[in-house]
Design an enzyme around this catalytic site. Sequence first.
Site, PDB file in Angstrom:
ATOM      1  N   GLU A  39      48.683  37.000  29.211  1.00  0.00           N
ATOM      2  CA  GLU A  39      49.862  36.376  29.804  1.00  0.00           C
ATOM      3  C   GLU A  39      49.541  34.990  30.342  1.00  0.00           C
ATOM      4  O   GLU A  39      50.264  34.050  30.116  1.00  0.00           O
ATOM      5  CB  GLU A  39      50.408  37.231  30.961  1.00  0.00           C
ATOM      6  CG  GLU A  39      51.300  38.348  30.530  1.00  0.00           C
ATOM      7  CD  GLU A  39      52.595  37.866  29.904  1.00  0.00           C
ATOM      8  OE1 GLU A  39      53.251  36.971  30.465  1.00  0.00           O
ATOM      9  OE2 GLU A  39      52.943  38.391  28.841  1.00  0.00           O
ATOM     10  N   ARG A  44      38.730  28.038  37.887  1.00  0.00           N
ATOM     11  CA  ARG A  44      38.433  27.110  38.972  1.00  0.00           C
ATOM     12  C   ARG A  44      36.928  26.918  39.107  1.00  0.00           C
ATOM     13  O   ARG A  44      36.133  27.759  38.689  1.00  0.00           O
ATOM     14  CB  ARG A  44      39.018  27.595  40.292  1.00  0.00           C
ATOM     15  CG  ARG A  44      38.554  29.005  40.728  1.00  0.00           C
ATOM     16  CD  ARG A  44      37.316  28.959  41.590  1.00  0.00           C
ATOM     17  NE  ARG A  44      36.829  30.276  41.948  1.00  0.00           N
ATOM     18  CZ  ARG A  44      35.638  30.737  41.658  1.00  0.00           C
ATOM     19  NH1 ARG A  44      34.805  30.011  40.948  1.00  0.00           N
ATOM     20  NH2 ARG A  44      35.227  31.904  42.058  1.00  0.00           N
ATOM     21  N   LYS A  46      34.363  26.788  42.061  1.00  0.00           N
ATOM     22  CA  LYS A  46      34.334  27.201  43.468  1.00  0.00           C
ATOM     23  C   LYS A  46      34.233  25.968  44.348  1.00  0.00           C
ATOM     24  O   LYS A  46      33.438  25.062  44.078  1.00  0.00           O
ATOM     25  CB  LYS A  46      33.148  28.146  43.713  1.00  0.00           C
ATOM     26  CG  LYS A  46      33.126  28.745  45.115  1.00  0.00           C
ATOM     27  CD  LYS A  46      31.964  29.688  45.303  1.00  0.00           C
ATOM     28  CE  LYS A  46      32.188  31.060  44.758  1.00  0.00           C
ATOM     29  NZ  LYS A  46      33.241  31.828  45.380  1.00  0.00           N
ATOM     30  N   SER A  50      33.469  26.814  50.034  1.00  0.00           N
ATOM     31  CA  SER A  50      33.270  28.218  49.697  1.00  0.00           C
ATOM     32  C   SER A  50      31.853  28.471  49.182  1.00  0.00           C
ATOM     33  O   SER A  50      31.224  29.471  49.532  1.00  0.00           O
ATOM     34  CB  SER A  50      34.312  28.648  48.663  1.00  0.00           C
ATOM     35  OG  SER A  50      34.168  29.997  48.342  1.00  0.00           O
ATOM     36  N   LYS A  54      28.955  30.810  50.935  1.00  0.00           N
ATOM     37  CA  LYS A  54      28.314  31.897  50.201  1.00  0.00           C
ATOM     38  C   LYS A  54      26.790  31.750  50.251  1.00  0.00           C
ATOM     39  O   LYS A  54      26.068  32.729  50.449  1.00  0.00           O
ATOM     40  CB  LYS A  54      28.800  31.914  48.749  1.00  0.00           C
ATOM     41  CG  LYS A  54      28.470  33.180  48.015  1.00  0.00           C
ATOM     42  CD  LYS A  54      29.261  33.270  46.725  1.00  0.00           C
ATOM     43  CE  LYS A  54      29.396  34.713  46.304  1.00  0.00           C
ATOM     44  NZ  LYS A  54      30.283  34.886  45.175  1.00  0.00           N
ATOM     45  N   ARG A  78      40.065  33.919  35.408  1.00  0.00           N
ATOM     46  CA  ARG A  78      40.848  35.148  35.497  1.00  0.00           C
ATOM     47  C   ARG A  78      41.811  35.165  34.329  1.00  0.00           C
ATOM     48  O   ARG A  78      42.587  34.236  34.129  1.00  0.00           O
ATOM     49  CB  ARG A  78      41.617  35.216  36.803  1.00  0.00           C
ATOM     50  CG  ARG A  78      42.440  36.498  36.879  1.00  0.00           C
ATOM     51  CD  ARG A  78      42.842  36.898  38.270  1.00  0.00           C
ATOM     52  NE  ARG A  78      41.673  36.971  39.128  1.00  0.00           N
ATOM     53  CZ  ARG A  78      41.652  36.479  40.367  1.00  0.00           C
ATOM     54  NH1 ARG A  78      42.705  35.893  40.873  1.00  0.00           N
ATOM     55  NH2 ARG A  78      40.563  36.572  41.091  1.00  0.00           N
ATOM     56  N   LYS A 113      37.308  51.496  41.526  1.00  0.00           N
ATOM     57  CA  LYS A 113      36.714  51.464  42.863  1.00  0.00           C
ATOM     58  C   LYS A 113      37.491  52.395  43.804  1.00  0.00           C
ATOM     59  O   LYS A 113      38.661  52.702  43.559  1.00  0.00           O
ATOM     60  CB  LYS A 113      36.738  50.034  43.422  1.00  0.00           C
ATOM     61  CG  LYS A 113      35.691  49.133  42.823  1.00  0.00           C
ATOM     62  CD  LYS A 113      35.660  47.827  43.576  1.00  0.00           C
ATOM     63  CE  LYS A 113      34.369  47.092  43.327  1.00  0.00           C
ATOM     64  NZ  LYS A 113      34.235  45.936  44.197  1.00  0.00           N
ATOM     65  N   GLU A 140      31.840  33.550  35.841  1.00  0.00           N
ATOM     66  CA  GLU A 140      32.396  34.881  36.079  1.00  0.00           C
ATOM     67  C   GLU A 140      33.769  34.946  35.439  1.00  0.00           C
ATOM     68  O   GLU A 140      34.592  34.052  35.617  1.00  0.00           O
ATOM     69  CB  GLU A 140      32.521  35.182  37.567  1.00  0.00           C
ATOM     70  CG  GLU A 140      33.082  36.586  37.792  1.00  0.00           C
ATOM     71  CD  GLU A 140      33.317  36.918  39.249  1.00  0.00           C
ATOM     72  OE1 GLU A 140      32.925  38.008  39.658  1.00  0.00           O
ATOM     73  OE2 GLU A 140      33.918  36.092  39.949  1.00  0.00           O
ATOM     74  N   GLU A 155      45.303  43.495  47.924  1.00  0.00           N
ATOM     75  CA  GLU A 155      44.091  44.000  48.566  1.00  0.00           C
ATOM     76  C   GLU A 155      43.294  42.862  49.201  1.00  0.00           C
ATOM     77  O   GLU A 155      42.783  42.977  50.314  1.00  0.00           O
ATOM     78  CB  GLU A 155      43.244  44.751  47.536  1.00  0.00           C
ATOM     79  CG  GLU A 155      41.921  45.280  48.055  1.00  0.00           C
ATOM     80  CD  GLU A 155      42.049  46.469  48.996  1.00  0.00           C
ATOM     81  OE1 GLU A 155      41.054  46.777  49.682  1.00  0.00           O
ATOM     82  OE2 GLU A 155      43.127  47.074  49.063  1.00  0.00           O
TER      83      GLU A 155
END
Length: 164
Positions: A39, A44, A46, A50, A54, A78, A113, A140, A155
């Site tokens: 869809e 991005r 990071k 951020s 990390k 994603r 999960k 990722e 979530e």
Amino acid sequence: MDIYGQYKDSLEAVMRMMAASMERYAKAHKDDSGELIYEHLRYRLKSEKSMQAKLEARGLPLTPCSALCEVRDAIGFRVVCRFIDDIYKNISRIKDLPGITVVKEKDYILDVKSNGYRSYHMIIEIPVFFSDSKKPIRVEVQIRTIAMDFWASLEHQLKYKKSF
């Protein structure tokens, strides 16, 4: 401070190249089948803030080497699909992209999960040639359905963005 240092432009180029490759296979799939393989696609680099947080949380030095070698999600994608079958079609297409090496996979669709989170995660490496060396850049990739994406967003808001 520029956490990515001299590699920032190259990271952005890798990200654009990966996106273009994914858009090409999506177009080819649509042309062949008349169906969308996903869809939408989001990606991005990071943010500096951020990435620094990390690295600090992991007790790592705030260097480009740490950002690129120790953290696996400097570049994140994603892929949001309509159906679970489309997730596995995308996985296959990504694995077939030239130069891609899959480093790690986690199938949270088959192995849900405890909080109900479902998605498919891949860490891939793409070789990048710099003026002084060749380095594998990690990316990722999260692939999920629209419903899974909604759940993950909700979530995330509940876990990280609460304000009292």
